[in-house]
Design a protein around this motif. Structure first.
Motif, PDB file in Angstrom:
ATOM      1  N   ALA A 170     -20.358  11.277  -0.637  1.00  0.00           N
ATOM      2  CA  ALA A 170     -20.806  11.578  -1.995  1.00  0.00           C
ATOM      3  C   ALA A 170     -19.650  12.142  -2.819  1.00  0.00           C
ATOM      4  N   LYS A 171     -18.887  13.040  -2.221  1.00  0.00           N
ATOM      5  CA  LYS A 171     -17.745  13.631  -2.905  1.00  0.00           C
ATOM      6  C   LYS A 171     -16.711  12.556  -3.257  1.00  0.00           C
ATOM      7  N   TYR A 172     -16.493  11.617  -2.327  1.00  0.00           N
ATOM      8  CA  TYR A 172     -15.557  10.517  -2.561  1.00  0.00           C
ATOM      9  C   TYR A 172     -16.044   9.642  -3.713  1.00  0.00           C
ATOM     10  N   PHE A 173     -17.332   9.302  -3.725  1.00  0.00           N
ATOM     11  CA  PHE A 173     -17.889   8.465  -4.787  1.00  0.00           C
ATOM     12  C   PHE A 173     -17.734   9.147  -6.144  1.00  0.00           C
ATOM     13  N   ILE A 174     -18.046  10.427  -6.217  1.00  0.00           N
ATOM     14  CA  ILE A 174     -17.931  11.175  -7.467  1.00  0.00           C
ATOM     15  C   ILE A 174     -16.489  11.170  -7.956  1.00  0.00           C
ATOM     16  N   THR A 175     -15.562  11.476  -7.058  1.00  0.00           N
ATOM     17  CA  THR A 175     -14.148  11.513  -7.414  1.00  0.00           C
ATOM     18  C   THR A 175     -13.659  10.147  -7.869  1.00  0.00           C
ATOM     19  N   GLU A 176     -14.014   9.116  -7.127  1.00  0.00           N
ATOM     20  CA  GLU A 176     -13.569   7.765  -7.457  1.00  0.00           C
ATOM     21  C   GLU A 176     -14.117   7.309  -8.811  1.00  0.00           C
ATOM     22  N   THR A 177     -15.375   7.593  -9.085  1.00  0.00           N
ATOM     23  CA  THR A 177     -15.990   7.186 -10.345  1.00  0.00           C
ATOM     24  C   THR A 177     -15.363   7.913 -11.529  1.00  0.00           C
ATOM     25  N   LEU A 178     -15.189   9.211 -11.412  1.00  0.00           N
ATOM     26  CA  LEU A 178     -14.594   9.980 -12.501  1.00  0.00           C
ATOM     27  C   LEU A 178     -13.132   9.600 -12.706  1.00  0.00           C
ATOM     28  N   LEU A 179     -12.436   9.326 -11.634  1.00  0.00           N
ATOM     29  CA  LEU A 179     -11.039   8.906 -11.728  1.00  0.00           C
ATOM     30  C   LEU A 179     -10.923   7.553 -12.422  1.00  0.00           C
ATOM     31  N   ALA A 180     -11.813   6.640 -12.103  1.00  0.00           N
ATOM     32  CA  ALA A 180     -11.792   5.320 -12.747  1.00  0.00           C
ATOM     33  C   ALA A 180     -12.022   5.440 -14.253  1.00  0.00           C
ATOM     34  N   LYS A 181     -12.931   6.328 -14.661  1.00  0.00           N
ATOM     35  CA  LYS A 181     -13.177   6.532 -16.090  1.00  0.00           C
ATOM     36  C   LYS A 181     -11.960   7.144 -16.772  1.00  0.00           C
ATOM     37  N   THR A 182     -11.283   8.050 -16.100  1.00  0.00           N
ATOM     38  CA  THR A 182     -10.106   8.702 -16.667  1.00  0.00           C
ATOM     39  C   THR A 182      -8.948   7.720 -16.786  1.00  0.00           C
ATOM     40  N   VAL A 183      -8.756   6.884 -15.786  1.00  0.00           N
ATOM     41  CA  VAL A 183      -7.634   5.942 -15.782  1.00  0.00           C
ATOM     42  C   VAL A 183      -7.774   4.946 -16.927  1.00  0.00           C
ATOM     43  N   ARG A 184      -9.000   4.585 -17.282  1.00  0.00           N
ATOM     44  CA  ARG A 184      -9.204   3.657 -18.400  1.00  0.00           C
ATOM     45  C   ARG A 184      -8.689   4.220 -19.713  1.00  0.00           C
ATOM     46  N   ASN A 185      -8.607   5.535 -19.820  1.00  0.00           N
ATOM     47  CA  ASN A 185      -8.177   6.185 -21.064  1.00  0.00           C
ATOM     48  C   ASN A 185      -6.809   6.853 -20.927  1.00  0.00           C
ATOM     49  N   LEU A 186      -5.941   6.321 -20.093  1.00  0.00           N
ATOM     50  CA  LEU A 186      -4.642   6.959 -19.854  1.00  0.00           C
ATOM     51  C   LEU A 186      -3.740   6.984 -21.083  1.00  0.00           C
ATOM     52  N   LYS A 187      -3.892   6.050 -21.978  1.00  0.00           N
ATOM     53  CA  LYS A 187      -3.020   6.005 -23.160  1.00  0.00           C
ATOM     54  C   LYS A 187      -3.151   7.263 -24.005  1.00  0.00           C
ATOM     55  N   ALA A 188      -4.309   7.859 -24.002  1.00  0.00           N
ATOM     56  CA  ALA A 188      -4.553   9.042 -24.830  1.00  0.00           C
ATOM     57  C   ALA A 188      -4.381  10.346 -24.050  1.00  0.00           C
ATOM     58  N   CYS A 189      -3.819  10.286 -22.859  1.00  0.00           N
ATOM     59  CA  CYS A 189      -3.696  11.478 -22.013  1.00  0.00           C
ATOM     60  C   CYS A 189      -2.414  12.251 -22.310  1.00  0.00           C
ATOM     61  N   SER A 190      -2.500  13.554 -22.169  1.00  0.00           N
ATOM     62  CA  SER A 190      -1.323  14.415 -22.261  1.00  0.00           C
ATOM     63  C   SER A 190      -0.685  14.530 -20.871  1.00  0.00           C
ATOM     64  N   MET A 191       0.433  15.215 -20.807  1.00  0.00           N
ATOM     65  CA  MET A 191       1.115  15.397 -19.516  1.00  0.00           C
ATOM     66  C   MET A 191       0.263  16.205 -18.549  1.00  0.00           C
ATOM     67  N   ASP A 192      -0.435  17.207 -19.046  1.00  0.00           N
ATOM     68  CA  ASP A 192      -1.313  18.004 -18.184  1.00  0.00           C
ATOM     69  C   ASP A 192      -2.434  17.148 -17.609  1.00  0.00           C
ATOM     70  N   GLU A 193      -2.982  16.271 -18.436  1.00  0.00           N
ATOM     71  CA  GLU A 193      -4.042  15.393 -17.960  1.00  0.00           C
ATOM     72  C   GLU A 193      -3.519  14.397 -16.930  1.00  0.00           C
ATOM     73  N   LEU A 194      -2.282  13.932 -17.107  1.00  0.00           N
ATOM     74  CA  LEU A 194      -1.676  13.031 -16.119  1.00  0.00           C
ATOM     75  C   LEU A 194      -1.466  13.741 -14.787  1.00  0.00           C
ATOM     76  N   ARG A 195      -1.080  15.003 -14.835  1.00  0.00           N
ATOM     77  CA  ARG A 195      -0.934  15.783 -13.592  1.00  0.00           C
ATOM     78  C   ARG A 195      -2.285  15.930 -12.900  1.00  0.00           C
ATOM     79  N   THR A 196      -3.318  16.159 -13.695  1.00  0.00           N
ATOM     80  CA  THR A 196      -4.665  16.277 -13.142  1.00  0.00           C
ATOM     81  C   THR A 196      -5.100  14.972 -12.493  1.00  0.00           C
ATOM     82  N   VAL A 197      -4.809  13.850 -13.132  1.00  0.00           N
ATOM     83  CA  VAL A 197      -5.133  12.534 -12.563  1.00  0.00           C
ATOM     84  C   VAL A 197      -4.400  12.355 -11.245  1.00  0.00           C
TER      85      VAL A 197
END
Length: 100
Positions: free
Chosen positions: A36-63
């Motif tokens: 369940a933890k893996y699914f949650i992480t993978e799903t949220l990560l996929a949503k974040t990666v789709r919006n990488l163009k608008a990410c700051s450096m801190d957000e990239l470190r978080t990704v």
């Protein structure tokens, strides 16, 4: 309409609810919890990666940290499966390793 909802895979909200419910239990099923933890992480990560163009450096470190965490979870699930194949059921993934 209800048939379509039942055929769809569970969403992140359901997995978060289920994960929190499992944490309150005395006898936790570590494999299901890790999945369940893996699914949650993978799903949220996929949503974040789709919006990488608008990410700051801190957000990239978080990704990057989320990707590392996802790989650790994958290894943890692999380890739990290996322990299950050896006959150890519901092993705690945080127990000390006996690998040399």
């Amino acid at each position: 309409m209800q048939e379509q909802q039942q055929q769809q895979p569970f969403n992140v909200g359901y997995h978060l609810f289920w994960y929190r419910q499992q944490l309150t239990r005395r006898n936790v099923e570590y494999m299901r919890l890790s999945k369940a933890k893996y699914f949650i992480t993978e799903t949220l990560l996929a949503k974040t990666v789709r919006n990488l163009k608008a990410c700051s450096m801190d957000e990239l470190r978080t990704v990057n940290n989320q990707i590392v965490f996802k790989h650790k979870l994958k290894h943890q699930i692999y380890r739990l499966r290996k322990l299950q194949s050896l006959g150890i059921k519901n092993a705690n993934p945080h127990m000390q390793s006996t690998e040399l």
